[in-house]
Design an enzyme around this catalytic site. Sequence first.
Site, PDB file in Angstrom:
ATOM      1  N   SER A 124       5.850 -94.607  49.439  1.00  0.00           N
ATOM      2  CA  SER A 124       5.519 -95.072  50.782  1.00  0.00           C
ATOM      3  C   SER A 124       4.946 -96.481  50.742  1.00  0.00           C
ATOM      4  O   SER A 124       4.270 -96.864  49.774  1.00  0.00           O
ATOM      5  CB  SER A 124       4.465 -94.121  51.366  1.00  0.00           C
ATOM      6  OG  SER A 124       3.904 -94.668  52.527  1.00  0.00           O
ATOM      7  N   TYR A 149      -3.784 -89.249  51.144  1.00  0.00           N
ATOM      8  CA  TYR A 149      -2.314 -89.183  51.125  1.00  0.00           C
ATOM      9  C   TYR A 149      -1.738 -90.388  50.382  1.00  0.00           C
ATOM     10  O   TYR A 149      -0.937 -90.250  49.454  1.00  0.00           O
ATOM     11  CB  TYR A 149      -1.747 -89.130  52.559  1.00  0.00           C
ATOM     12  CG  TYR A 149      -0.270 -89.457  52.600  1.00  0.00           C
ATOM     13  CD1 TYR A 149       0.668 -88.573  52.071  1.00  0.00           C
ATOM     14  CD2 TYR A 149       0.194 -90.681  53.119  1.00  0.00           C
ATOM     15  CE1 TYR A 149       2.026 -88.892  52.064  1.00  0.00           C
ATOM     16  CE2 TYR A 149       1.535 -90.994  53.113  1.00  0.00           C
ATOM     17  CZ  TYR A 149       2.448 -90.097  52.586  1.00  0.00           C
ATOM     18  OH  TYR A 149       3.793 -90.414  52.570  1.00  0.00           O
ATOM     19  N   LYS A 153       0.248 -90.780  46.611  1.00  0.00           N
ATOM     20  CA  LYS A 153       1.537 -91.452  46.342  1.00  0.00           C
ATOM     21  C   LYS A 153       1.361 -92.478  45.227  1.00  0.00           C
ATOM     22  O   LYS A 153       2.204 -92.599  44.336  1.00  0.00           O
ATOM     23  CB  LYS A 153       2.048 -92.158  47.601  1.00  0.00           C
ATOM     24  CG  LYS A 153       2.561 -91.232  48.669  1.00  0.00           C
ATOM     25  CD  LYS A 153       3.898 -90.634  48.281  1.00  0.00           C
ATOM     26  CE  LYS A 153       4.368 -89.580  49.256  1.00  0.00           C
ATOM     27  NZ  LYS A 153       5.421 -88.722  48.736  1.00  0.00           N
TER      28      LYS A 153
HETATM   29  P1  NAD Z   1       8.615 -83.454  55.791  1.00  0.00           P
HETATM   30  O1  NAD Z   1       7.287 -82.780  55.829  1.00  0.00           O
HETATM   31  O2  NAD Z   1       9.506 -83.311  56.961  1.00  0.00           O
HETATM   32  O3  NAD Z   1       9.424 -82.982  54.488  1.00  0.00           O
HETATM   33  C1  NAD Z   1       8.774 -82.587  53.301  1.00  0.00           C
HETATM   34  C2  NAD Z   1       9.366 -81.250  52.892  1.00  0.00           C
HETATM   35  O4  NAD Z   1       8.748 -80.815  51.685  1.00  0.00           O
HETATM   36  C3  NAD Z   1       9.129 -80.159  53.932  1.00  0.00           C
HETATM   37  O5  NAD Z   1      10.364 -79.539  54.208  1.00  0.00           O
HETATM   38  C4  NAD Z   1       8.153 -79.193  53.255  1.00  0.00           C
HETATM   39  O6  NAD Z   1       8.370 -77.858  53.662  1.00  0.00           O
HETATM   40  C5  NAD Z   1       8.470 -79.426  51.796  1.00  0.00           C
HETATM   41  N1  NAD Z   1       7.363 -79.167  50.867  1.00  0.00           N
HETATM   42  C6  NAD Z   1       6.086 -79.622  50.921  1.00  0.00           C
HETATM   43  N2  NAD Z   1       5.391 -79.199  49.864  1.00  0.00           N
HETATM   44  C7  NAD Z   1       6.239 -78.454  49.097  1.00  0.00           C
HETATM   45  C8  NAD Z   1       6.114 -77.744  47.877  1.00  0.00           C
HETATM   46  N3  NAD Z   1       4.970 -77.689  47.207  1.00  0.00           N
HETATM   47  N4  NAD Z   1       7.204 -77.112  47.389  1.00  0.00           N
HETATM   48  C9  NAD Z   1       8.382 -77.147  48.050  1.00  0.00           C
HETATM   49  N5  NAD Z   1       8.564 -77.785  49.210  1.00  0.00           N
HETATM   50  C10 NAD Z   1       7.495 -78.440  49.730  1.00  0.00           C
HETATM   51  O7  NAD Z   1       8.350 -84.987  55.461  1.00  0.00           O
HETATM   52  P2  NAD Z   1       9.362 -86.215  55.481  1.00  0.00           P
HETATM   53  O8  NAD Z   1       8.967 -87.120  56.586  1.00  0.00           O
HETATM   54  O9  NAD Z   1      10.759 -85.742  55.390  1.00  0.00           O
HETATM   55  O10 NAD Z   1       8.919 -86.930  54.133  1.00  0.00           O
HETATM   56  C11 NAD Z   1       9.610 -86.717  52.916  1.00  0.00           C
HETATM   57  C12 NAD Z   1       8.887 -87.485  51.826  1.00  0.00           C
HETATM   58  O11 NAD Z   1       8.853 -88.872  52.172  1.00  0.00           O
HETATM   59  C13 NAD Z   1       7.431 -87.064  51.621  1.00  0.00           C
HETATM   60  O12 NAD Z   1       7.142 -87.092  50.243  1.00  0.00           O
HETATM   61  C14 NAD Z   1       6.656 -88.133  52.357  1.00  0.00           C
HETATM   62  O13 NAD Z   1       5.374 -88.319  51.826  1.00  0.00           O
HETATM   63  C15 NAD Z   1       7.530 -89.366  52.122  1.00  0.00           C
HETATM   64  N6  NAD Z   1       7.333 -90.401  53.153  1.00  0.00           N
HETATM   65  C16 NAD Z   1       7.467 -90.060  54.468  1.00  0.00           C
HETATM   66  C17 NAD Z   1       7.246 -91.023  55.453  1.00  0.00           C
HETATM   67  C18 NAD Z   1       7.358 -90.670  56.923  1.00  0.00           C
HETATM   68  O14 NAD Z   1       6.805 -91.404  57.743  1.00  0.00           O
HETATM   69  N7  NAD Z   1       8.045 -89.599  57.308  1.00  0.00           N
HETATM   70  C19 NAD Z   1       6.903 -92.332  55.084  1.00  0.00           C
HETATM   71  C20 NAD Z   1       6.794 -92.639  53.725  1.00  0.00           C
HETATM   72  C21 NAD Z   1       7.012 -91.649  52.765  1.00  0.00           C
END
Ligand code: NAD
Length: 338
Positions: A124, A149, A153
């Site tokens: 991120s 958070y 990361k």
């Molecule tokens: P999201 O919560 O929609 O998707 C994450 C998925 O991981 C979910 O389906 C959840 O059920 C699953 N999950 C969480 N912990 C788990 C575990 N221990 N075992 C198995 N599954 C697990 O989030 P997203 O927006 O799709 O983000 C995906 C990734 O991108 C994350 O790592 C997030 O930190 C990163 N990210 C997201 C953003 C944003 O703004 N959406 C920005 C930067 C980085």
Amino acid sequence: MKILVTGGAGYIGSHTVIELQAVGHEVVVVDNLVNADLVSLKRVERITGKAVPFVEADIRDREAMEQVCQTYCFDCCIHFAGFKAVGESVLQPWKYYDNNITGTLVLLDVLGKSGCKNLIFSSSAAVYGEPETIPVTETCPRGRCANPYARSKSIQEQIMMDMQKADPEWNIVLLRYFNPIGAHRSGMIGEDPKGIPNNLMPYITQVAVGKLEKLSIFGDDYDTVDGTGVRDYIHVVDLAKGHVKVLDSIAGQCGLEIFNLGTGVGYSVLDVVRGFEKANNVKILYEIKERRAGDIAVCYSDPGKAERMLGWKAEYGLEDMCRDSWNWQKRNPNGFTD
Ligand code: NAD
Ligand code: UDP
């Protein structure tokens, strides 16, 4: 390639599965559904016309992960699984460190032992903290993270860097996402936050659909064009395509690379509100509130490295992002529970 997608039922993961399947990759999703609904993958299957093999498991469950890796013999893993709510991470830091860091430690160990040492990690822009320079390049140092958070990361990145240094057979790509918004053009999948949204775009769409009364804009006294915070919003489909480009361009090369995935354009909160109103012909009520703790004034990327090395560049603009976010929300006012 045979690809393990952790967290593939979530927002970014589900959009990425579509793009991976579209170019012929074989995908297996592992997700414990802690922040997702299986309906998302059923919708993905309807969009792509292909089955999405799914294993319900927690990535911290070593036995389950060993079993999956043994069964499928993956070429690569795209690691999305993790918690991402900034405010919750401040209140429950252990939960965040345990899920995000323990999860990654178990995953790396199991993957490595199974012989799969190709990994793409969802990082991120939050790892830059308050960036030293704008636009932010990958050479900007990781900064003082504003919350657990972001720190989780940053720590995960460091673990991967150390592992790659110790074992140069690892091929690791850290993707630093800026602000993903938007949804698949079909309106069948999109972001479905639990409870009241923390992020700007889902808040706006829930105001538009009548679930929330008005948007609170956190601060209008920043040193920006109109006083509101400026961010680099990127369409989730562009982001998803970035992962495919990584697989095309540098798969098989050992080493560690970092890429910003953003558009390189900064929009203020008011730009987004007005962009949304214009693209969709709906009115968004808002009021100006105090700054939100931990927020920074401006953050947008220099995405040039991804263009040079991966041939990837974001294609969608603010209007597309606003249109697609609204299309998803109005067709699915209650997200995947409709
Ligand atoms: P999201 O919560 O929609 O998707 C994450 C998925 O991981 C979910 O389906 C959840 O059920 C699953 N999950 C969480 N912990 C788990 C575990 N221990 N075992 C198995 N599954 C697990 O989030 P997203 O927006 O799709 O983000 C995906 C990734 O991108 C994350 O790592 C997030 O930190 C990163 N990210 C997201 C953003 C944003 O703004 N959406 C920005 C930067 C980085
Ligand atoms: N923001 C806002 N009201 C909200 C949510 C967000 O004014 O209800 C602002 C926030 O202060 C920031 C921008 O919108 O300037 C993007 O915030 P978001 O939480 O979506 O992403 P962040 O960049 O903080 O990860």
